[in-house]
Scaffold this active site. Structure first.
Site, short mmCIF file in Angstrom:
data_model
loop_
_atom_site.label_atom_id
_atom_site.label_comp_id
_atom_site.label_asym_id
_atom_site.label_seq_id
_atom_site.Cartn_x
_atom_site.Cartn_y
_atom_site.Cartn_z
N ILE A 135 0.87 -1.17 0.00
CA ILE A 135 0.00 0.00 0.00
C ILE A 135 0.91 1.22 0.00
O ILE A 135 2.06 1.16 0.43
CB ILE A 135 -0.99 0.02 1.20
CG1 ILE A 135 -0.26 -0.10 2.54
CG2 ILE A 135 -2.04 -1.05 1.06
CD1 ILE A 135 -1.20 -0.05 3.75
N ASP A 136 0.41 2.31 -0.53
CA ASP A 136 1.23 3.51 -0.71
C ASP A 136 1.71 4.07 0.63
O ASP A 136 1.10 3.82 1.68
CB ASP A 136 0.45 4.59 -1.45
CG ASP A 136 0.02 4.15 -2.83
OD1 ASP A 136 0.74 3.34 -3.44
OD2 ASP A 136 -1.04 4.62 -3.30
#
Length: 302
Positions: A135-136
């Site tokens: 995930i970012d």
């Protein structure tokens, strides 16, 4: 081992580095480094990246592997939601990068995991042991981590077969006429901006299901369920349908909610335990800034 890519130019007039950056997953700076090392040939000859390509040019790129990163264990606190002999489920805070890369050599989730345990599945690239999905940096929430090769194979297969569950909470701009919907639009790197992904006709299949939970003046709280897992998928898809994520520095408007990046939280994660086959499912609340922002938006409704 170097990877060889061969292309025949179909669009004349572009700089060599720009042409290649639009067709292979490399930055223009990386292409320049390869060209300076003599690894980019046009019609069999070394060529500067400023060269304007011509239709029919034959390009050969030898993509040399990057020098391996030195992965150092770091004593960074982790919010571990679950752990057994095969997997770790961790609640990643907003602002933490998942694994080392150019520009982020340390202080990542991987560095923290290496301090926590020596049991992390090897990765083909070497710099992301245990990591099967990402995930970012500014997205918070749940990640599953593989502790051995068998677990990696199982978790990656579940991702490929779309049999796991990944549900996100997001605050987006605008209001919806519908209560739910699906965005089915292919995603690839934006040919006009290498830092961004975009909906591109010949991109990779990408499907996001969304449900509207609450609506406020100018904003909505939604739930997104991923069917696929492309880079920046929710951020790109919601911007594509006119509802960019609040706080998103890449795909959203400048006038937005105050915070530290996009309001996106990986709330629920479900998968089969690699050894027993038991279904495991976990949910975590979004970070404090997310909760306070929702509360503030609700107040405006009164």
């Amino acid at each position: 081992m170097a990877e060889k890519v061969e292309l025949i130019v179909d669009q004349a007039g572009l700089r060599l580095d720009k042409y290649l950056a639009e067709r292979i997953d490399l930055s223009r700076s990386r292409i320049k480094d390869l060209a300076q090392a003599g690894q980019v040939l046009v019609n069999g000859k070394k060529t500067k990246v400023s060269y304007k390509v011509e239709a029919g040019d034959q390009i050969e790129v030898n993509i040399l592997p990057l020098e391996p990163l030195d992965l150092e264990p770091e004593n960074i606190p982790l919010d571990i939601v679950y752990e057994d002999d095969d997997v770790i489920v961790v609640n990643k805070p907003q602002g933490m990068v998942v694994h080392p890369a150019a520009g982020h050599p340390n202080h990542t989730l991987v560095n923290a995991l290496l301090y926590h345990t020596r049991d992390l599945a090897d990765s083909p690239e070497g710099f992301r042991p245990g990591i099967v999905h990402r995930i970012d940096k500014d997205t918070s929430g749940l990640l599953m981590v593989a502790k051995n090769a068998k677990a990696r194979e199982s978790l990656e297969a579940q991702l490929a077969q779309k049999s796991n569950k990944r549900i996100y909470l997001a605050i987006v701009h605008g209001n919806f006429a519908e209560k739910s919907g699906t965005v089915d639009a292919p995603i690839a790197r934006n040919p006009r901006d290498r830092k961004q992904m975009a909906v591109v006709e010949n991109g990779k299949n990408a499907v996001t299901h969304f449900k509207v939970l609450e609506q406020y003046p100018g904003y909505s709280l939604i739930e997104c369920q991923l069917e696929t897992g492309r880079t920046h998928q929710i951020r790109v898809h919601m911007a594509y349908i006119g509802h960019p994520l609040a706080g998103d520095p890449l795909y959203g408007p400048r006038k937005t909610l105050p915070g530290h990046g996009q309001f996106l939280h990986a709330q629920t994660l479900g998968f089969e335990q690699p050894t027993t086959g038991q279904w495991l499912e976990f949910s975590v609340e979004p970070p404090e800034i997310f909760q306070k922002t929702v509360a503030s938006l609700r107040e405006k409704m009164k």
